[in-house]
Scaffold this active site. Structure first.
Site, PDB file in Angstrom:
ATOM      1  CG  ASP A 371      -2.355   0.379   0.802  1.00 43.11           C
ATOM      2  OD1 ASP A 371      -2.494   1.121  -0.178  1.00 43.11           O
ATOM      3  OD2 ASP A 371      -3.306  -0.057   1.462  1.00 43.11           O
ATOM      4  CB  THR A 372       1.549   3.491  -2.186  1.00 43.44           C
ATOM      5  OG1 THR A 372       2.414   2.373  -2.326  1.00 43.44           O
ATOM      6  CG2 THR A 372       2.299   4.733  -2.605  1.00 43.44           C
TER       7      THR A 372
END
Length: 562
Positions: A371-372
């Protein structure tokens, strides 16, 4: 009869569960809402609290860079499942004064004392969690590089909103509560993780007030003492102490030696629009490669969501990702043929290999997990920032210096052990990176700042967003809401070219007839809930200068302006 009616109703509703529960007066049926439109400034981030802080900074006289730094700091607190000061950062900045794009690579390097031989003695690949995949966090240095070059307001002003939220608390959003809970199993065993994120013996729930006083203290030290507090001061010494105490290799010297690099963005023109990405060690040029291949097809005539469009896109992605697997790495350690990879001539040579009747059995199974956050800001003067920041794999390595209040990233996992490969592990080297910001200009003027979060999803979605806007005539919100195509491999080893064709995942909204025809052409379809990325974007009207903003409906984001 009543029971039969209920059964039929249930069947019909479940089979059309992707349909909106209302009819839009304007826009495409899949659009979730209208674009946000404003004159003076705009921010689009994955958390409303961060968006509001960005607008506050703009209204206080800050510029787009100031707003981006302030919002990114907030995101590290309220969305630790995707980013934080233990991670890396990349940015593309349009400077209104010089009328030019600037690229920043603020990614960190591997520990100088960690050898390839030692890693090989520990297993056949670098693990996802624990001390071994930890590399130098580059985000804080990235903030200060951006601020020194373009910022207006004092750094202390930019970090104060996050310090206040960290001390006083903030309500956890729905999606972040979900990801926090999912992070426990892989990371709870590492020192400091429970103490920082599970003070009550569990993760915070949706709507629960969460505080992180240790992070507040860390940010306050950075605000007062500057960049060197993190890389050469007390924070660096505490990271060094923590890693030595827990079997790690990241050292004070690694932090002290860190530097970010200002780099030239690279571009390819797609039907009159110049699409800009950063060169490796990131994967941005894969988006340009895909677009170059797709430019040879009449995408508009194919039609959005058609069998031919989806098939051609997947096949183009396979070609681009095969080169990604072969070449992408730290350019300080190898000569990467960037100009060739993003050239029209190269795409012209490769395109004939695409068989429109049959799926190819070549595929690179690069990492999708992770995730980012992506965010973008714009100000009244015309400055625009496209910024992406990440820990990798959500909350990173799990290694959490308790006194500092954040998790260290695990980007080092993306190195490989393949002899002679550009991305083979080496000390003091930047790993292959998945996070990529994007920008589009038209006739030399800034038009679009955008990005899509999510591992190997990112270049695929960059290309799709551009085609949605340019070929299919969607507006900015529609371009992000439109059902997406995701091609993934069947396993994860970075650098390996797979020969099984991989899997195609299609979001709800793609009909069964299309799916059946894709299967006939040899594609293997698989559901992939939650893997389609998260989008933010700001578009500037080339004539009026008015800003249009859009944010991801699949997550908690918000676009807002004034």
């Amino acid at each position: 009869m009543k029971k039969l009616f209920l059964c039929l109703t249930t069947l019909l509703c479940s089979s059309a569960s992707f349909v909106q529960a209302y009819d839009r007066i304007t826009g495409s049926e899949f659009a979730s809402r209208s674009e946000v439109i404003a004159q003076n400034g705009m921010a689009a981030t994955s958390q409303p609290l961060a968006t509001q802080v960005a607008l506050d900074i703009l209204k206080a006289g800050g510029n787009a860079v100031d707003a981006a730094i302030a919002a990114n700091a907030v995101l590290g607190l309220v969305e630790p499942t995707g980013n934080g000061i233990g991670g890396d950062l990349f940015a593309i900045i349009w400077d209104a004064k010089t009328q030019k794009l600037y690229g920043l690579n603020a990614s960190g390097r591997s520990p100088q004392s960690l050898s390839l031989d030692y890693l090989k003695s520990q297993g056949d690949k670098i693990p996802a969690y624990g001390p071994l995949p930890v590399s130098v966090p580059g985000a804080v240095d990235g903030w200060f590089e951006m601020h020194q070059k373009f910022g207006k307001l004092p750094m202390a002003n930019l970090l104060q909103p996050t310090i206040d939220y960290a001390r006083n608390g903030f309500p956890v959003s729905e999606l972040i509560a979900y990801y926090l809970d999912r992070s426990i199993s892989a990371r709870a065993k590492y020192p400091g993780f429970k103490e920082v994120y599970m003070p009550n013996g569990r993760m915070p729930l949706k709507g629960e007030i969460f505080r992180n006083s240790a992070l507040a203290n860390t940010l306050e030290k950075i605000a007062n003492e500057g960049r060197d507090a993190f890389y050469k001061g007390d924070i660096a010494r505490e990271i060094d102490r923590y890693m030595k105490a827990n079997g790690g290799f990241l050292s004070y010297q690694d932090l002290a030696d860190h530097r970010s690099d200002w780099i030239e963005p690279v571009s390819s023109n797609y039907r009159g629009y110049d699409v800009w990405e950063l060169p490796p060690n990131g994967q941005g040029i894969a988006a340009l490669h895909i677009l170059n291949l797709m430019e040879g097809f009449d995408v508009k005539a194919m039609g959005f969501g058609s069998v031919d469009y989806i098939h051609a896109f997947v096949e183009a992605k396979k070609i681009a990702f095969a080169d990604r697997a072969k070449f992408y790495a730290d350019p300080d350690f190898s000569d990467i043929p960037v100009a060739k990879i993003i050239s029209k001539n190269y795409a012209d040579q490769q395109r004939p290999s695409i068989n429109m009747a049959k799926a190819a059995k070549r595929d690179h199974a690069g990492p999708v997990d992770g995730d980012t956050i992506y965010m973008t800001t714009a100000d009244k003067a015309g400055n625009m920032v496209s910024l992406i920041q990440s820990n990798f794999r959500g909350m990173g390595s799990g290694m959490t210096p308790e006194k500092l209040g954040f998790v260290l990233q695990n980007r080092g996992e993306l190195f490989n052990f393949i002899d002679g490969h550009p991305n083979q592990y080496a000390p003091a080297k930047r790993p292959f990176h998945t996070i990529i910001p994007a920008f589009v200009t038209k006739d030399g003027k800034p038009w679009l700042s955008f990005g899509v979060m999510g591992g190997a999803t990112q270049p695929q979605m960059h290309a799709q967003i551009v085609m949605n806007l340019v070929d299919f005539g969607m507006n900015l919100q529609e371009a992000g809401d439109a059902p997406r195509i995701l091609h993934t491999g069947s396993s994860q080893p970075t650098g390996e070219i797979m020969l099984d064709g991989g899997f195609v995942s299609l979001e709800s909204g793609t009909g069964q007839a299309v799916r059946r025809e894709l299967a006939k052409r040899g594609h293997v379809l698989r559901d992939s809930l939650g893997a389609f990325g998260g989008y933010q974007a700001i578009l500037r009207d080339l004539e009026s200068g008015v800003y249009y903003g859009a944010s991801e409906t699949r997550k908690d984001g918000q676009a807002a302006g004034y």
